[in-house]
Design a protein around this motif. Structure first.
Motif, PDB file in Angstrom:
ATOM      1  N   TYR A   1     -18.928  40.708 -33.048  1.00 34.71           N
ATOM      2  CA  TYR A   1     -17.509  40.449 -32.839  1.00 34.71           C
ATOM      3  C   TYR A   1     -17.018  40.942 -31.480  1.00 34.71           C
ATOM      4  CZ  TYR A   1     -16.451  45.378 -33.715  1.00 34.71           C
ATOM      5  OH  TYR A   1     -16.390  46.743 -33.629  1.00 34.71           O
ATOM      6  N   ARG A   2     -17.747  41.902 -30.896  1.00 35.21           N
ATOM      7  CA  ARG A   2     -17.331  42.449 -29.601  1.00 35.21           C
ATOM      8  C   ARG A   2     -17.554  41.469 -28.452  1.00 35.21           C
ATOM      9  NH1 ARG A   2     -20.896  47.710 -30.494  1.00 35.21           N
ATOM     10  NH2 ARG A   2     -22.216  45.972 -31.193  1.00 35.21           N
ATOM     11  N   GLN A   3     -18.333  40.435 -28.707  1.00 38.75           N
ATOM     12  CA  GLN A   3     -18.598  39.438 -27.667  1.00 38.75           C
ATOM     13  C   GLN A   3     -17.594  38.293 -27.688  1.00 38.75           C
ATOM     14  OE1 GLN A   3     -21.022  40.014 -25.401  1.00 38.75           O
ATOM     15  NE2 GLN A   3     -21.323  41.959 -26.501  1.00 38.75           N
ATOM     16  N   LEU A   4     -16.676  38.294 -28.645  1.00 43.71           N
ATOM     17  CA  LEU A   4     -15.695  37.222 -28.717  1.00 43.71           C
ATOM     18  C   LEU A   4     -14.680  37.330 -27.585  1.00 43.71           C
ATOM     19  CD1 LEU A   4     -14.892  37.102 -32.548  1.00 43.71           C
ATOM     20  CD2 LEU A   4     -16.372  35.567 -31.245  1.00 43.71           C
ATOM     21  N   ARG A   5     -14.271  36.190 -27.086  1.00 41.55           N
ATOM     22  CA  ARG A   5     -13.243  36.152 -26.037  1.00 41.55           C
ATOM     23  C   ARG A   5     -11.975  35.578 -26.651  1.00 41.55           C
ATOM     24  NH1 ARG A   5     -15.431  33.343 -20.709  1.00 41.55           N
ATOM     25  NH2 ARG A   5     -13.393  34.122 -20.029  1.00 41.55           N
ATOM     26  N   TRP A   6     -10.945  36.381 -26.728  1.00 39.48           N
ATOM     27  CA  TRP A   6      -9.690  35.985 -27.332  1.00 39.48           C
ATOM     28  C   TRP A   6      -8.715  35.517 -26.255  1.00 39.48           C
ATOM     29  CZ3 TRP A   6      -9.225  36.075 -32.616  1.00 39.48           C
ATOM     30  CH2 TRP A   6     -10.199  36.798 -33.310  1.00 39.48           C
ATOM     31  N   ALA A   7      -7.919  34.541 -26.605  1.00 39.20           N
ATOM     32  CA  ALA A   7      -6.891  34.055 -25.691  1.00 39.20           C
ATOM     33  C   ALA A   7      -5.811  35.134 -25.539  1.00 39.20           C
ATOM     34  CB  ALA A   7      -6.273  32.762 -26.193  1.00 39.20           C
TER      35      ALA A   7
END
Length: 263
Positions: A249-255
């Motif tokens: 989950y730490r690799q997710l890029r959130w808007a």
């Protein structure tokens, strides 16, 4: 019914089946499958559940009170054929009006899916399940029982919740086998692998007069199974391709949300 009348009824039934297989305008799944991840994760013997968007799919979801309206079995390379685009036909499924066919995985690229995997299936039993499904390819079902098909024509049949599932088992049986996951259930029934068995309790007295209870499993008839049963079965693993591929989950890029939007 005369032979000519039966042929006419079957023709009308297939016309109705095509109508039921149509996708209503604007229908789209909430999520869709990651075919690349599915292809890496899917194994022979896995049951692939599908959230369909056709008229008949919507009715099946309503009657079974479930997300899933369709099921296909992964048979690996057992079919030995490819699609027009050169993609291997690794799924065997039964479709209304079409019968038992082989299909490529990309067919469900735009659908929400779920993998259900039988636990500790022996190589011999796995081969029996796959052989049965592959041997069933080409099997067609009688569509002349139009009254049986009409149960799927209403998007929300006025039936109490406790009776909805039974609607799928009423009638001659052929239109039911052409829609539900009964062929897959029959394959697992042949090796006595449980999906959702009926459980009764038998009381016996041992020599020391102590009663003990044992559970006895009874295989339900395959015509009573629906796609959701593989999902809720305690004997099938739910496998999620995103997690199997090493999700972090730490690799997710959130808007970034503008400050004005949050007040």
């Amino acid at each position: 019914m005369t032979a000519s009348a039966e042929r006419l009824a079957d023709r009308l039934g297939r016309l109705l089946a095509r109508r039921l297989n149509e996708v209503p305008p604007g229908a789209r799944p909430y999520t869709h499958a990651n075919v690349a991840a599915l292809r890496r994760t899917l194994q022979p013997g896995d049951v692939l559940l599908v959230e369909g968007t056709s008229r008949v799919s919507n009715t099946i979801k309503y009657l079974t009170m479930s997300t899933w309206s369709h099921a296909a079995l992964c048979v690996g390379n057992a079919v030995g054929r490819v699609s027009a685009d050169g993609e291997p036909l690794i799924l065997v499924e039964v479709n209304l009006g079409e019968g038992c066919v082989a299909a490529p995985l990309s067919k469900y690229e735009l659908h929400n899916t779920r993998i259900c995997r039988p636990s500790h299936l022996s190589d011999a039993d796995l081969a029996r399940v796959i052989d049965f499904m592959v041997a069933s390819i080409g099997k067609r079902y009688d569509m002349k029982n139009i009254t049986d098909l009409l149960r799927y024509a209403l998007p929300e049949p006025p039936v109490p919740a406790r009776w909805r599932r039974r609607m799928l088992a009423l009638g001659s049986g052929d239109p039911t086998r052409a829609i539900c996951s009964t062929l897959i259930a029959e394959a697992f029934e042949r090796i006595r692998y449980p999906i959702l068995p009926r459980i009764t309790r038998e009381f016996r007295a041992d020599p020391l007069a102590r009663a003990h209870r044992s559970e006895i499993l009874h295989i339900r008839h395959h015509s009573l199974f629906t796609p959701r049963d593989f999902d809720v079965s305690p004997y099938f693993h739910v496998v999620k391709p995103t997690l199997e591929s090493g999700f972090d989950y730490r690799q997710l890029r959130w808007a970034e949300v503008p400050r004005s939007a949050t007040g």
